[in-house]
Design a protein around this motif. Structure first.
Motif, short mmCIF file in Angstrom:
data_model
loop_
_atom_site.label_atom_id
_atom_site.label_comp_id
_atom_site.label_asym_id
_atom_site.label_seq_id
_atom_site.Cartn_x
_atom_site.Cartn_y
_atom_site.Cartn_z
N UNK A 93 0.83 -1.21 0.00
CA UNK A 93 0.00 0.00 0.00
C UNK A 93 0.87 1.27 0.00
N UNK A 94 2.11 1.13 -0.44
CA UNK A 94 3.01 2.29 -0.50
C UNK A 94 3.31 2.89 0.87
N UNK A 95 3.15 2.10 1.92
CA UNK A 95 3.42 2.50 3.31
C UNK A 95 2.51 3.64 3.77
N UNK A 96 1.33 3.77 3.12
CA UNK A 96 0.39 4.83 3.50
C UNK A 96 -0.08 4.65 4.95
N UNK A 97 -0.18 3.40 5.41
CA UNK A 97 -0.68 3.14 6.77
C UNK A 97 0.44 2.90 7.78
N UNK A 98 1.67 2.96 7.30
CA UNK A 98 2.83 2.71 8.16
C UNK A 98 2.95 3.81 9.21
N UNK A 99 3.42 3.42 10.38
CA UNK A 99 3.67 4.43 11.43
C UNK A 99 4.99 4.16 12.11
N UNK A 100 5.69 5.24 12.41
CA UNK A 100 6.91 5.18 13.21
C UNK A 100 6.55 5.58 14.64
N UNK A 101 6.93 4.73 15.59
CA UNK A 101 6.70 5.05 17.01
C UNK A 101 7.96 5.65 17.61
N UNK A 102 7.81 6.73 18.35
CA UNK A 102 8.92 7.26 19.16
C UNK A 102 8.44 7.29 20.60
N UNK A 103 9.08 6.47 21.45
CA UNK A 103 8.61 6.38 22.83
C UNK A 103 9.77 6.12 23.79
N UNK A 104 9.47 5.69 24.98
CA UNK A 104 10.51 5.54 26.00
C UNK A 104 10.61 6.82 26.81
N UNK A 105 11.84 7.28 27.06
CA UNK A 105 12.06 8.44 27.94
C UNK A 105 11.85 9.75 27.18
N UNK A 106 10.60 9.93 26.75
CA UNK A 106 10.23 11.17 26.03
C UNK A 106 9.03 11.80 26.73
N UNK A 107 8.87 13.09 26.54
CA UNK A 107 7.72 13.79 27.14
C UNK A 107 6.43 13.47 26.42
N UNK A 108 6.51 13.30 25.09
CA UNK A 108 5.31 13.07 24.30
C UNK A 108 5.51 11.88 23.36
N UNK A 109 5.19 10.65 23.83
CA UNK A 109 5.29 9.49 22.94
C UNK A 109 4.47 9.77 21.67
N UNK A 110 5.04 9.43 20.51
CA UNK A 110 4.47 9.90 19.25
C UNK A 110 4.44 8.80 18.21
N UNK A 111 3.41 8.82 17.37
CA UNK A 111 3.40 7.99 16.17
C UNK A 111 3.36 8.92 14.96
N UNK A 112 4.27 8.69 14.01
CA UNK A 112 4.34 9.53 12.83
C UNK A 112 4.06 8.71 11.59
N UNK A 113 3.24 9.23 10.70
CA UNK A 113 3.07 8.58 9.40
C UNK A 113 4.27 8.96 8.53
N UNK A 114 4.40 8.27 7.41
CA UNK A 114 5.49 8.58 6.48
C UNK A 114 5.35 10.02 5.99
N UNK A 115 4.11 10.45 5.73
CA UNK A 115 3.89 11.83 5.27
C UNK A 115 4.34 12.83 6.34
N UNK A 116 4.07 12.49 7.60
CA UNK A 116 4.49 13.39 8.68
C UNK A 116 6.02 13.40 8.82
N UNK A 117 6.62 12.23 8.65
CA UNK A 117 8.08 12.16 8.71
C UNK A 117 8.69 13.01 7.59
N UNK A 118 8.09 12.91 6.40
CA UNK A 118 8.58 13.68 5.25
C UNK A 118 8.41 15.18 5.44
N UNK A 119 7.48 15.57 6.31
CA UNK A 119 7.23 17.00 6.54
C UNK A 119 8.20 17.58 7.57
N UNK A 120 8.99 16.73 8.24
CA UNK A 120 9.94 17.22 9.25
C UNK A 120 11.17 17.81 8.54
#
Ligand SMILES: Nc1nc2c(c(=O)[nH]1)N[C@H]1C(S)=C(S)[C@@H](COP(=O)(O)O)O[C@H]1N2
Ligand SMILES: [Mo]
Length: 256
Positions: A93-120
């Motif tokens: 599906x071209x990774x449209x539904x893929x999510x990257x998790x960033x968690x652990x010792x962070x203030x705001x655990x986050x899930x980013x889509x590929x589109x959101x990652x590309x916008x960083x």
């Protein structure tokens, strides 16, 4: 007393970051405004000293090459795909539904889509990859810079390492993983790459996102990254040596 010393260290760090590129400078301006990042800088004495050493000198950047130097063939090594059905559905599906998790010792655990990652904030770099098996290849990588990504989630003061959890199993039992310290994490050439040689990152090279930590050897360049866990210590992960290959006897610090 420590205050003026800390202040000058901080401005050193922020000024020095300009060496690595204007994108990071912009990021650092914002970083310096953020209370959690300020607090983090004030506490992380060792980090600041190491970061100063890094940003003060061009030599601290891994060498970058020109378009003409890009290898015609870049070997794909280790895993060249992922068996996991969930990954395969995402890939189809071209990774449209893929999510990257960033968690652990962070203030705001986050899930980013590929589109959101590309916008960083991103960085593009042409660098040489060196595998311990004795081959090298030059490739062009574009990806989200790790420093602004970490700033967006906020690091807790105990944070010391990033652990990259990958989707592939290179042995029957264990997923591939790697770890880097915060010095490498905040280095301007440390990116989560989603493009290789001007095209979306191909599956054999770690689609949809892989780590590029350019002053390190090949096995640190984690492919198929699905989760970044921020930790105080990597002793509790895998066999406790900080990476799939480290657990099998390779050095954790593979810097060049
Ligand atoms: N997830 C994952 N990452 C990995 C590997 C792997 O097998 N799985 N192999 C490592 C090794 S030893 C090398 S040399 C590079 C190979 O990257 P490439 O396939 O883009 O050449 O990825 C590294 N990262
Ligand atoms: Mo490698």
């Amino acid at each position: 007393m420590g205050n003026s010393r800390t202040l000058s260290r901080r401005s050193f760090l922020i000024r020095g970051a300009a060496v690595g590129g204007t994108a990071l400078l912009g990021g650092c301006d914002q970083l310096s405004q953020s209370p959690s990042f300020r607090e983090f800088l004030e506490r992380a004495e060792g980090l600041i000293q190491r970061a100063q050493r890094l940003v003060l000198s061009q030599r601290s950047l891994a060498r970058e090459f020109t378009e003409a130097d890009i290898s015609k063939h870049f070997k794909a090594n280790g895993s060249t795909g992922v068996d996991d059905p969930q990954y395969q559905r995402a890939a189809a599906n071209g990774f449209a539904d893929w999510k990257l998790t960033i968690d652990g010792l962070v203030d705001r655990p986050t899930e980013l889509t590929l589109a959101e990652l590309r916008a960083m904030p991103s960085r593009t770099q042409i660098t040489r990859h060196d595998c311990v098996e004795g081959w090298s290849a030059i490739g062009k990588w574009k990806g989200a810079q790790m420093a602004p990504l970490l700033q967006s989630v906020g690091l807790k003061p105990e944070a010391r390492y990033l652990v990259f959890h990958c989707a592939d199993k290179l042995s029957a039992f264990s997923n591939y993983y790697e770890s880097i310290d915060l010095t490498d994490a905040f280095h301007p050439q440390t990116i989560l790459a989603y493009e290789m040689n001007g095209a979306p990152l191909p599956v054999p090279h770690g689609a949809p996102a892989r780590l590029r930590v350019e002053r390190q050897i090949g096995y640190k360049q984690a492919k198929y990254v699905q989760r970044i866990e921020v930790v105080a210590s990597y002793k509790m992960i895998g066999d406790g040596r900080g990476g799939f290959w480290e657990d099998r006897g390779y050095e954790w610090y593979a810097g060049i």
